[in-house]
Design an enzyme around this catalytic site. Structure first.
Site, PDB file in Angstrom:
ATOM      1  N   GLY A 133       0.851  -1.191   0.000  1.00 46.07           N
ATOM      2  CA  GLY A 133       0.000   0.000   0.000  1.00 46.07           C
ATOM      3  C   GLY A 133       0.882   1.233   0.000  1.00 46.07           C
ATOM      4  CB  SER A 134       2.276   3.285   2.757  1.00 45.83           C
ATOM      5  OG  SER A 134       1.073   3.884   3.203  1.00 45.83           O
ATOM      6  CD1 TRP A 158      -5.823  -1.188  -1.278  1.00 48.04           C
ATOM      7  CD2 TRP A 158      -7.971  -1.382  -0.682  1.00 48.04           C
ATOM      8  NE1 TRP A 158      -5.866  -1.853  -0.075  1.00 48.04           N
ATOM      9  CE2 TRP A 158      -7.178  -1.979   0.313  1.00 48.04           C
ATOM     10  CE3 TRP A 158      -9.367  -1.387  -0.527  1.00 48.04           C
ATOM     11  CZ2 TRP A 158      -7.723  -2.577   1.452  1.00 48.04           C
ATOM     12  CZ3 TRP A 158      -9.903  -1.982   0.602  1.00 48.04           C
ATOM     13  CH2 TRP A 158      -9.088  -2.560   1.580  1.00 48.04           C
ATOM     14  CB  THR A 160     -10.953   3.835  -8.257  1.00 44.15           C
ATOM     15  OG1 THR A 160     -10.498   4.113  -6.942  1.00 44.15           O
ATOM     16  CG2 THR A 160     -12.166   4.697  -8.571  1.00 44.15           C
ATOM     17  NE  ARG A 268     -33.081  23.525  14.624  1.00 41.50           N
ATOM     18  CZ  ARG A 268     -34.013  22.767  15.195  1.00 41.50           C
ATOM     19  NH1 ARG A 268     -35.176  22.599  14.590  1.00 41.50           N
ATOM     20  NH2 ARG A 268     -33.792  22.192  16.351  1.00 41.50           N
ATOM     21  CD  GLN A 336     -21.463  19.352  16.914  1.00 42.58           C
ATOM     22  OE1 GLN A 336     -21.181  18.204  16.578  1.00 42.58           O
ATOM     23  NE2 GLN A 336     -21.965  19.646  18.101  1.00 42.58           N
ATOM     24  N   GLY A 339     -26.900  19.342  13.589  1.00 43.12           N
ATOM     25  CA  GLY A 339     -27.324  18.659  14.803  1.00 43.12           C
ATOM     26  C   GLY A 339     -27.885  17.276  14.506  1.00 43.12           C
ATOM     27  CD  GLU A 363      -5.135   9.522  -6.543  1.00 38.83           C
ATOM     28  OE1 GLU A 363      -4.284  10.346  -6.872  1.00 38.83           O
ATOM     29  OE2 GLU A 363      -6.088   9.195  -7.278  1.00 38.83           O
ATOM     30  CB  THR A 365      -1.817   7.536   4.180  1.00 33.55           C
ATOM     31  OG1 THR A 365      -0.405   7.556   4.449  1.00 33.55           O
ATOM     32  CG2 THR A 365      -2.257   6.114   3.871  1.00 33.55           C
TER      33      THR A 365
END
Lengths: 380, 261
Positions: A133-134, A158, A160, A268, A336, A339, A363, A365
């Site tokens: 991977g890396s 992995w 795509t 809101r 957040q 809510g 692409e 980490t």
């Protein structure tokens, strides 16, 4: 509110207008449904192809749009704002054409690039493996010369567009060591090549990600891109440009989350006022806007360096790191702001938050990005 | 071979707030984003379909301020071949009659026109009269509100659809003028190649004086002017019907009271 952009010329402005029109009418309305159904938006890619949006940064000679990265990336950002899976897919497709466009022989380029850039075909990029991977140089998928062909055996991970793509730009081992990696342009229907069932992912569920299984797959030797042993160099230079694409997608995603959060905070009401009038919310929104706009400025700086032929690998890693971390933070904060509503699937921000996680990972980490940046500081 | 003129107009985006200028009650063009009117995209699409079947040339004709150039570029990027743009401060406040006169003169600068295609009405003024007035001025047969158009040799056939009269079949020999409704087709998106090609296509810019209309046009000479306007009143709350077994009857009574059934 659409992003305010500085564009180099009228054609770029018209291109952004076209992109927004397609994004608003053909992409955004379908994103939630396709993502929930884990359905791959193949027909939407064809529409982008017909509109000339799948080939923007490549030369006109092969059917590309010959636009600078500064413009291409902003188109990509607009598409990711409407639908992240399509933005990431466009970025991956663009990267899959890079090896041939930069390292292919003139004969290979004439033979394959026009159809790859023509809009009907979709590409994939196959570098990672489950144990590489890396540490990409540890890859073990092997290509052994057999007469006029390579016989390829191993498993890529992995990937795509795995199982959907028409071709894969594939890194294979032809000898030992980091100098023993080579790049093959592999047709999707190569006998002996199959895609495993799609991974069950946290986000980007409309985009397929699979293992690619090579079981003695016979790839004609004239599909070797560059020289034997040049593969790792090709892979890493592809990634330097690809990371700019991911940075643009992350900014687009963050912009979508910001737009949603601002819209919600205006309508809101609590304690008798729209919540956007409370400092607790407006400072949150201001920080989100600052994160989006600074990330955009960062990837555009790297893109302008690339367009002028200057070194940009470090700036590309900085942009990928900054933009994807910004997207994670902005999408989390958008939840957040909304809510409890934001935590439900009735609103798109929880999906944005799930989609923001993987750009910190793929692409390279963000830890690898720091290594790239630090190595330049040490050696530069 | 069919040479076609398409009339296009730049209008305020229907997504943005549209208003009239405080001073003279003309359209406040700066207040909203400006776009190529959607019905014109359909008119262009129809022209391109006819051109692709019969060959010929598609010319867009536009009356509007300088910024209407954006709408013209969009038409050219969809595939129209060239444009005539009448832009003149003197045209500010022009009414339907004046606009039609200007269009008639502007269309007259295009050679060998077989067919003029317009949208049936613009989304801003919504007068819906320009196609008919223009046909009268040019002495051409008018086939308006078309939902289907067929060009064969020297004739054009149209399925005309209106809310009042339903569907009628019209036929005329060319040259003729048609206006299209929103059912005519789905317009294509421009492509990036179309955008790049558009910047090389000729756009002829004309003034009222170039068309011999100096001193005849503009708000001061308009046959109609807007004296005052008021915003549409806010929508009133709907009437709620609770279904206690007689919901269908209550709905029917409501519809009958509104003379809808």
């Amino acid at each position: 509110m659409p992003a305010e952009r500085l564009l180099p010329d009228t054609e770029s402005q018209d291109l952004i207008e076209l992109t927004r029109e397609i994004a608003k009418q053909e992409l955004e309305p379908h994103a939630a449904e396709y993502e929930a159904a884990e359905r791959f938006p193949r027909e939407q890619f064809r529409l982008l192809g017909r509109s000339g949006l799948l080939s923007l940064p490549y030369p006109e000679h092969w059917g590309g749009g010959a636009v600078p990265y500064e413009t291409y990336l902003q188109v990509l950002e607009e598409i990711a704002t409407a639908w992240m899976s399509v933005g990431v897919g466009l970025s991956v497709h663009t990267m899959s054409c890079y090896a041939l466009a930069e390292y292919g022989s003139p004969e290979q380029q004439e033979r394959w690039l026009p159809e790859m850039l023509g809009g009907e075909l979709l590409g994939g990029y196959a570098l990672s493996e489950s144990q590489a991977g890396s540490d990409a140089a540890a890859l073990s998928t092997r290509a052994v010369r057999d007469g006029a062909d390579y016989l390829v055996t191993g498993a890529k991970a992995w990937i795509t567009h795995g199982g959907e793509a028409d071709y894969y730009t594939t890194m294979v081992r032809t000898a030992e060591g980091s100098e023993g990696i080579s790049c093959l342009h592999v047709a999707g229907d190569t006998p002996g090549l199959t895609a495993a069932p799609p991974e069950k992912k946290m986000g980007l569920t409309g985009s397929t990600t699979t293992q690619l299984l090579f079981d003695g797959a016979r790839v004609p030797a004239d599909r070797l891109v560059g020289a034997e042993g040049q593969g790792l160099k090709i892979a890493l230079s592809s990634l330097a440009s690809g990371r700019l694409g991911i940075a643009a997608c992350a900014v687009g995603l963050a912009q979508a989350a910001l737009d949603e959060a601002v819209g919600y905070a205006k309508q809101r009401s609590q304690f008798g006022s729209p919540i956007i009038e409370f400092q607790g919310i407006e400072f949150l929104l201001a920080d989100m806007a600052a994160a989006v706009e600074s990330a955009r400025a960062t990837y555009l700086d790297a893109a302008r360096r690339r367009d002028r032929g200057m070194p940009f690998a470090r700036q590309s890693s900085v942009a990928k790191l900054i933009a994807t971390d910004a997207a994670m933070r902005v999408t989390t904060d958008a939840v957040q702001v909304l809510g409890g509503a934001g935590y439900t699937r009735d609103f798109p921000v929880e999906r944005y938050m799930r989609e923001a996680k993987v750009p910190q990972i793929f692409e390279g980490t963000n830890q690898i990005q720091r290594m790239v940046i630090a190595r330049q500081l040490r050696n530069g | 071979m069919t040479n076609i003129v398409v009339l296009v107009k730049q209008v305020p985006d229907t997504y943005s707030e549209r208003k009239l200028a405080a001073g003279d009650n003309t359209l406040d063009r700066e207040a909203a984003d400006a776009v190529l009117d959607e019905i014109n995209e359909r008119a262009i699409e129809e022209a391109l379909v006819i051109k692709e079947a019969n060959e010929g040339e598609v010319t867009v004709v536009c009356v509007g301020p300088d910024r209407a150039n954006d709408a013209i570029r969009k038409a050219l990027s969809m595939g129209a071949d060239k444009a005539v743009h009448v832009s003149d401060e003197a045209l500010h406040g022009a009414d339907i009659l004046q606009t039609s006169k200007v269009l008639a003169k502007a269309v007259g600068t295009v050679e060998g026109v077989d067919l003029i295609i317009a949208g049936n009405e613009a989304s801003d003024g919504r007068g819906g009269a320009v196609p008919a007035v223009l046909a009268e001025l040019l002495g051409l047969p008018q086939l308006t509100h078309a939902r289907k158009v067929t060009v064969e040799g020297g004739t054009v056939k149209v399925e005309r659809e209106t809310a009042d009269e339903g569907i009628t079949h019209l036929e005329a020999s060319l040259p003729a003028l048609i206006s299209v409704n929103e059912k005519i087709n789905e317009p294509r998106y421009p492509s990036f190649k179309g955008i790049m090609a558009a910047k090389k296509k000729p756009v002829e810019k004309l003034t009222a004086a170039d068309l011999g209309l100096d001193g005849e046009v503009g708000l001061a000479n308009a046959a109609s002017t807007v004296l005052e306007s008021a915003p549409k009143p806010p929508r009133e709350a709907g009437q709620r019907v609770d279904d206690e077994g007689d919901g269908g009857v209550k709905v029917a009574e409501y519809l009958a009271s509104q003379k809808l059934i």
